[in-house]
Design a protein around this motif. Structure first.
Motif, PDB file in Angstrom:
ATOM      1  N   ALA A  54       0.827  -1.208   0.000  1.00 58.23           N
ATOM      2  CA  ALA A  54       0.000   0.000   0.000  1.00 58.23           C
ATOM      3  C   ALA A  54       0.864   1.262   0.000  1.00 58.23           C
ATOM      4  O   ALA A  54       0.459   2.290  -0.544  1.00 58.23           O
ATOM      5  CB  ALA A  54      -0.922   0.003   1.216  1.00 58.23           C
ATOM      6  N   ALA A  55       2.055   1.173   0.582  1.00 57.05           N
ATOM      7  CA  ALA A  55       2.963   2.322   0.620  1.00 57.05           C
ATOM      8  C   ALA A  55       3.766   2.463  -0.666  1.00 57.05           C
ATOM      9  O   ALA A  55       4.565   3.371  -0.803  1.00 57.05           O
ATOM     10  CB  ALA A  55       3.913   2.192   1.810  1.00 57.05           C
ATOM     11  N   GLY A  56       3.554   1.546  -1.617  1.00 56.94           N
ATOM     12  CA  GLY A  56       4.219   1.664  -2.908  1.00 56.94           C
ATOM     13  C   GLY A  56       5.430   0.772  -3.094  1.00 56.94           C
ATOM     14  O   GLY A  56       6.118   0.871  -4.102  1.00 56.94           O
ATOM     15  N   ASP A  57       5.720  -0.099  -2.132  1.00 55.20           N
ATOM     16  CA  ASP A  57       6.850  -1.027  -2.280  1.00 55.20           C
ATOM     17  C   ASP A  57       6.470  -2.066  -3.328  1.00 55.20           C
ATOM     18  O   ASP A  57       5.430  -2.710  -3.242  1.00 55.20           O
ATOM     19  CB  ASP A  57       7.145  -1.704  -0.935  1.00 55.20           C
ATOM     20  N   ASP A  58       7.307  -2.219  -4.349  1.00 59.68           N
ATOM     21  CA  ASP A  58       6.980  -3.140  -5.436  1.00 59.68           C
ATOM     22  C   ASP A  58       7.593  -4.527  -5.237  1.00 59.68           C
ATOM     23  O   ASP A  58       7.743  -5.290  -6.175  1.00 59.68           O
ATOM     24  CB  ASP A  58       7.408  -2.567  -6.788  1.00 59.68           C
ATOM     25  N   TRP A  59       7.955  -4.842  -3.983  1.00 61.99           N
ATOM     26  CA  TRP A  59       8.528  -6.153  -3.687  1.00 61.99           C
ATOM     27  C   TRP A  59       7.520  -7.249  -4.020  1.00 61.99           C
ATOM     28  O   TRP A  59       6.335  -7.132  -3.744  1.00 61.99           O
ATOM     29  CB  TRP A  59       8.896  -6.250  -2.216  1.00 61.99           C
ATOM     30  N   THR A  60       8.005  -8.317  -4.627  1.00 60.74           N
ATOM     31  CA  THR A  60       7.178  -9.500  -4.856  1.00 60.74           C
ATOM     32  C   THR A  60       7.954 -10.726  -4.419  1.00 60.74           C
ATOM     33  O   THR A  60       9.180 -10.765  -4.489  1.00 60.74           O
ATOM     34  CB  THR A  60       6.790  -9.665  -6.339  1.00 60.74           C
ATOM     35  N   TRP A  61       7.238 -11.722  -3.985  1.00 60.95           N
ATOM     36  CA  TRP A  61       7.867 -12.958  -3.533  1.00 60.95           C
ATOM     37  C   TRP A  61       8.483 -13.676  -4.719  1.00 60.95           C
ATOM     38  O   TRP A  61       7.898 -13.750  -5.788  1.00 60.95           O
ATOM     39  CB  TRP A  61       6.817 -13.853  -2.875  1.00 60.95           C
ATOM     40  N   ALA A  62       9.687 -14.179  -4.535  1.00 61.82           N
ATOM     41  CA  ALA A  62      10.374 -14.921  -5.585  1.00 61.82           C
ATOM     42  C   ALA A  62      10.488 -16.383  -5.166  1.00 61.82           C
ATOM     43  O   ALA A  62      10.741 -16.686  -4.004  1.00 61.82           O
ATOM     44  CB  ALA A  62      11.766 -14.340  -5.819  1.00 61.82           C
ATOM     45  N   GLU A  63      10.302 -17.260  -6.116  1.00 58.09           N
ATOM     46  CA  GLU A  63      10.412 -18.686  -5.840  1.00 58.09           C
ATOM     47  C   GLU A  63      11.833 -19.005  -5.395  1.00 58.09           C
ATOM     48  O   GLU A  63      12.802 -18.535  -5.988  1.00 58.09           O
ATOM     49  CB  GLU A  63      10.069 -19.450  -7.123  1.00 58.09           C
ATOM     50  N   PRO A  64      11.986 -19.807  -4.326  1.00 58.97           N
ATOM     51  CA  PRO A  64      13.333 -20.112  -3.852  1.00 58.97           C
ATOM     52  C   PRO A  64      14.120 -20.921  -4.877  1.00 58.97           C
ATOM     53  O   PRO A  64      13.561 -21.677  -5.663  1.00 58.97           O
ATOM     54  CB  PRO A  64      13.092 -20.919  -2.574  1.00 58.97           C
ATOM     55  N   GLU A  65      15.431 -20.753  -4.850  1.00 61.18           N
ATOM     56  CA  GLU A  65      16.309 -21.497  -5.754  1.00 61.18           C
ATOM     57  C   GLU A  65      16.395 -22.946  -5.286  1.00 61.18           C
ATOM     58  O   GLU A  65      16.696 -23.207  -4.125  1.00 61.18           O
ATOM     59  CB  GLU A  65      17.708 -20.891  -5.759  1.00 61.18           C
ATOM     60  N   PRO A  66      16.157 -23.896  -6.173  1.00 63.26           N
ATOM     61  CA  PRO A  66      16.228 -25.303  -5.752  1.00 63.26           C
ATOM     62  C   PRO A  66      17.677 -25.765  -5.610  1.00 63.26           C
ATOM     63  O   PRO A  66      18.581 -25.272  -6.295  1.00 63.26           O
ATOM     64  CB  PRO A  66      15.525 -26.044  -6.891  1.00 63.26           C
ATOM     65  N   ASP A  67      17.888 -26.717  -4.721  1.00 61.20           N
ATOM     66  CA  ASP A  67      19.190 -27.330  -4.508  1.00 61.20           C
ATOM     67  C   ASP A  67      19.274 -28.563  -5.407  1.00 61.20           C
ATOM     68  O   ASP A  67      18.549 -29.533  -5.211  1.00 61.20           O
ATOM     69  CB  ASP A  67      19.336 -27.713  -3.034  1.00 61.20           C
TER      70      ASP A  67
END
Length: 126
Positions: A54-67
């Motif tokens: 709501a404050a304008g942060d454009d962060w989005t969740w990223a899929e974790p890197e697989p091992d």
């Protein structure tokens, strides 16, 4: 980097908790892992994320890197204890490439047959 109190995570102020959630989000932690680490509920983590959006942060969740080593072990029939859902789906895909039946794939990866069917349907829908 934000220093989190090691002995009393509940002593964080709301602003400190909000900043800690933002930092842990940036490191790729899930809501559950963040809540466990900070001693708060998952709902608190989700509310903090909503406030940032709501404050304008454009962060989005990223899929974790697989091992890759974990994927190989799981596909070979020796899944590690901390197998993530991304790694499990990759191991199922690898078993499918080898032409293994659902029952054998489920036994190797350490999941139910329904999980294998679900992973296949998700992959074909994508």
């Amino acid at each position: 980097m934000i220093r989190l109190p090691g002995t009393a995570p509940a002593s964080l102020t709301p602003a400190g908790r909000h900043a800690a959630i933002a930092e842990l989000d940036g490191q790729g932690f899930s809501a559950r892992a963040i809540a466990d680490r900070l001693g708060c509920s998952q709902r608190t983590v989700h509310r903090s994320r909503a406030q940032r959006r709501a404050a304008g942060d454009d962060w989005t969740w990223a899929e974790p890197e697989p091992d890759e080593a974990a994927i190989e072990r799981a596909a070979a029939g020796d899944p590690p204890a901390g197998l993530t859902w991304v790694e499990r789906r990759a191991a199922i895909a690898r078993c499918d490439q080898w032409g293994l039946p659902v029952r054998v794939t489920a036994e190797r990866v350490g999941c139910s047959r329904q999980t294998v069917y679900y992973a296949r349907s998700r992959r074909s829908a994508a």
